[in-house]
Design a protein around this motif. Structure first.
Motif, PDB file in Angstrom:
ATOM      1  N   ALA A   3       0.836  -1.207   0.000  1.00 41.28           N
ATOM      2  CA  ALA A   3       0.000   0.000   0.000  1.00 41.28           C
ATOM      3  C   ALA A   3       0.868   1.253   0.000  1.00 41.28           C
ATOM      4  N   ARG A   4       0.323   2.302  -0.554  1.00 39.86           N
ATOM      5  CA  ARG A   4       0.999   3.595  -0.599  1.00 39.86           C
ATOM      6  C   ARG A   4      -0.042   4.700  -0.452  1.00 39.86           C
ATOM      7  N   ILE A   5       0.438   5.915  -0.251  1.00 46.01           N
ATOM      8  CA  ILE A   5      -0.431   7.088  -0.083  1.00 46.01           C
ATOM      9  C   ILE A   5      -0.172   8.070  -1.218  1.00 46.01           C
ATOM     10  N   GLU A   6      -1.246   8.567  -1.805  1.00 50.18           N
ATOM     11  CA  GLU A   6      -1.146   9.579  -2.853  1.00 50.18           C
ATOM     12  C   GLU A   6      -2.045  10.757  -2.503  1.00 50.18           C
ATOM     13  N   ARG A   7      -1.644  11.949  -2.940  1.00 52.54           N
ATOM     14  CA  ARG A   7      -2.424  13.153  -2.670  1.00 52.54           C
ATOM     15  C   ARG A   7      -2.924  13.769  -3.969  1.00 52.54           C
ATOM     16  N   VAL A   8      -4.164  14.226  -3.936  1.00 51.06           N
ATOM     17  CA  VAL A   8      -4.730  15.018  -5.028  1.00 51.06           C
ATOM     18  C   VAL A   8      -5.152  16.356  -4.444  1.00 51.06           C
ATOM     19  N   VAL A   9      -4.657  17.439  -5.005  1.00 50.97           N
ATOM     20  CA  VAL A   9      -5.042  18.779  -4.560  1.00 50.97           C
ATOM     21  C   VAL A   9      -6.072  19.319  -5.536  1.00 50.97           C
ATOM     22  N   THR A  10      -7.267  19.578  -5.037  1.00 46.16           N
ATOM     23  CA  THR A  10      -8.327  20.152  -5.861  1.00 46.16           C
ATOM     24  C   THR A  10      -8.577  21.582  -5.410  1.00 46.16           C
ATOM     25  N   SER A  11      -9.099  22.386  -6.292  1.00 44.99           N
ATOM     26  CA  SER A  11      -9.284  23.794  -5.965  1.00 44.99           C
ATOM     27  C   SER A  11     -10.581  24.314  -6.556  1.00 44.99           C
ATOM     28  N   GLY A  12     -11.037  25.412  -5.992  1.00 42.13           N
ATOM     29  CA  GLY A  12     -12.237  26.083  -6.479  1.00 42.13           C
ATOM     30  C   GLY A  12     -12.255  27.508  -5.995  1.00 42.13           C
ATOM     31  N   LEU A  13     -13.184  28.277  -6.502  1.00 40.96           N
ATOM     32  CA  LEU A  13     -13.303  29.677  -6.121  1.00 40.96           C
ATOM     33  C   LEU A  13     -14.490  29.866  -5.185  1.00 40.96           C
ATOM     34  N   ASN A  26      -7.024  18.963   0.181  1.00 39.87           N
ATOM     35  CA  ASN A  26      -6.324  17.697  -0.033  1.00 39.87           C
ATOM     36  C   ASN A  26      -7.308  16.538  -0.044  1.00 39.87           C
ATOM     37  N   THR A  27      -7.210  15.710  -1.068  1.00 40.78           N
ATOM     38  CA  THR A  27      -7.870  14.407  -1.080  1.00 40.78           C
ATOM     39  C   THR A  27      -6.764  13.361  -1.038  1.00 40.78           C
ATOM     40  N   TRP A  28      -6.910  12.381  -0.157  1.00 44.72           N
ATOM     41  CA  TRP A  28      -5.875  11.359   0.012  1.00 44.72           C
ATOM     42  C   TRP A  28      -6.376  10.014  -0.503  1.00 44.72           C
ATOM     43  N   ILE A  29      -5.500   9.302  -1.192  1.00 45.81           N
ATOM     44  CA  ILE A  29      -5.814   7.993  -1.751  1.00 45.81           C
ATOM     45  C   ILE A  29      -4.860   6.974  -1.131  1.00 45.81           C
ATOM     46  N   VAL A  30      -5.421   5.928  -0.533  1.00 45.94           N
ATOM     47  CA  VAL A  30      -4.621   4.886   0.116  1.00 45.94           C
ATOM     48  C   VAL A  30      -4.923   3.552  -0.558  1.00 45.94           C
ATOM     49  N   GLY A  31      -3.886   2.854  -0.991  1.00 46.37           N
ATOM     50  CA  GLY A  31      -4.110   1.555  -1.607  1.00 46.37           C
ATOM     51  C   GLY A  31      -2.911   1.080  -2.385  1.00 46.37           C
ATOM     52  N   ASP A  33      -1.919  -1.253  -6.336  1.00 44.65           N
ATOM     53  CA  ASP A  33      -2.194  -1.175  -7.768  1.00 44.65           C
ATOM     54  C   ASP A  33      -3.558  -1.723  -8.146  1.00 44.65           C
ATOM     55  N   ASP A  34      -4.270  -2.322  -7.183  1.00 44.13           N
ATOM     56  CA  ASP A  34      -5.551  -2.948  -7.487  1.00 44.13           C
ATOM     57  C   ASP A  34      -6.747  -2.259  -6.835  1.00 44.13           C
ATOM     58  N   GLU A  35      -6.583  -1.754  -5.610  1.00 44.81           N
ATOM     59  CA  GLU A  35      -7.725  -1.213  -4.868  1.00 44.81           C
ATOM     60  C   GLU A  35      -7.289  -0.045  -4.003  1.00 44.81           C
ATOM     61  N   VAL A  36      -8.246   0.864  -3.756  1.00 47.03           N
ATOM     62  CA  VAL A  36      -7.937   2.061  -2.973  1.00 47.03           C
ATOM     63  C   VAL A  36      -9.127   2.448  -2.107  1.00 47.03           C
ATOM     64  N   ILE A  37      -8.825   3.251  -1.091  1.00 49.01           N
ATOM     65  CA  ILE A  37      -9.821   4.003  -0.330  1.00 49.01           C
ATOM     66  C   ILE A  37      -9.537   5.478  -0.576  1.00 49.01           C
ATOM     67  N   VAL A  38     -10.584   6.246  -0.815  1.00 49.94           N
ATOM     68  CA  VAL A  38     -10.450   7.687  -1.050  1.00 49.94           C
ATOM     69  C   VAL A  38     -10.919   8.433   0.199  1.00 49.94           C
ATOM     70  N   ILE A  39     -10.077   9.347   0.695  1.00 54.98           N
ATOM     71  CA  ILE A  39     -10.366  10.099   1.910  1.00 54.98           C
ATOM     72  C   ILE A  39     -10.602  11.565   1.563  1.00 54.98           C
ATOM     73  N   ASP A  40     -11.740  12.113   1.978  1.00 58.01           N
ATOM     74  CA  ASP A  40     -12.108  13.521   1.789  1.00 58.01           C
ATOM     75  C   ASP A  40     -12.100  13.932   0.317  1.00 58.01           C
ATOM     76  N   PRO A  41     -13.017  13.377  -0.485  1.00 57.96           N
ATOM     77  CA  PRO A  41     -13.069  13.700  -1.910  1.00 57.96           C
ATOM     78  C   PRO A  41     -13.662  15.086  -2.150  1.00 57.96           C
ATOM     79  N   ALA A  42     -12.806  16.041  -2.411  1.00 58.53           N
ATOM     80  CA  ALA A  42     -13.221  17.442  -2.505  1.00 58.53           C
ATOM     81  C   ALA A  42     -13.353  17.902  -3.957  1.00 58.53           C
ATOM     82  N   ARG A  43     -14.487  18.491  -4.260  1.00 62.43           N
ATOM     83  CA  ARG A  43     -14.700  19.336  -5.434  1.00 62.43           C
ATOM     84  C   ARG A  43     -14.648  18.641  -6.795  1.00 62.43           C
TER      85      ARG A  43
END
Length: 237
Positions: A3-13, A26-31, A33-43
């Protein structure tokens, strides 16, 4: 797969008193190459799902129910029919964004979510919202703190602390008892370590947070734009 952690930065006005401000989440993805959990899916669901790629989304976990952090939850979960988890005390906030939908799972303290070869433990950390939680992953040496704890200190709502005593109790008892090398992965801003922040705790307890707040005649809006949300919390409910 590991497992690894990835970050997605989303933005809005957001519009604050006639001025538009850019807000980043920040939206964080944990998992693996096959499956993940998405934490705080923003925007921006498209941006989040682009990072997920063809991996299966097992669950969408919201550390709190504030609108700018759950705005992409339905679309991200729908692609793979994933479950959505929110603490029951934040379901009222969830409904401000999703009026006709309830989360699938009511998270409780010390609950566990499994993905790849790791587990995420639910830590109840109320303060900014009544149902705020953090997610501790011992296997990856990380804690996802939502708005409870940012790298510049305890998170705020609309420039204020809705329940600072509860929030400091959450931080002291649930977060600063974790190993000092634990990564702090918040809902806004950059990451750090528990050991970077723990030395500040006595200063926060001594009143430095509220003292600084009272000294500002007209505090500027937060970088996360919550001053524009108009959300009023009744923490007694």
């Amino acid at each position: 797969m590991t497992a690894r952690i990835e970050r997605v930065v989303t933005s809005g006005l957001v519009d604050i008193e006639g001025d538009e401000h850019k807000v980043e989440n920040n939206t964080w993805i944990v998992g693996d190459d096959d499956e993940v959990i998405v934490i705080d899916p923003a925007r921006d669901a498209d941006k989040i799902l682009e990072k997920v790629g063809d991996r299966e989304v097992l669950a969408v976990i919201c550390t709190h129910g504030l609108p700018d952090h759950v705005g992409a939850a339905i679309e991200v979960a729908a692609r793979d029919e994933a479950v959505i988890a929110v603490h029951p005390k934040d379901k009222r906030l969830w409904r401000q964004t999703w009026e006709e939908t309830w989360p699938d799972i009511d998270m409780e303290d010390e609950g566990l979510f499994s993905v790849a070869d790791v587990e995420l433990e639910v830590l109840s950390t109320p303060g900014v919202t009544p149902g705020g939680v953090s997610l501790y992953c011992e296997g990856l040496g990380a804690v996802f703190t939502g708005k409870t704890l940012l790298m510049d200190g305890p998170g705020k709502l609309g420039g204020e602390y809705p329940a600072l005593a509860d929030q400091l109790t959450s931080i002291g008892e649930r977060l600063f008892t974790l190993p000092h090398e634990t990564r702090v992965l918040p809902a806004h801003g950059e990451e750090g370590l528990i050991g970077d922040l723990e030395p500040e705790f006595d200063r926060w307890l001594s009143g430095s947070l509220t003292g600084a707040q009272e000294a500002e005649a007209a505090p500027p809006p937060l970088a996360d734009g919550t001053a524009a949300s108009g959300i009023k919390l009744n923490l007694d409910e």
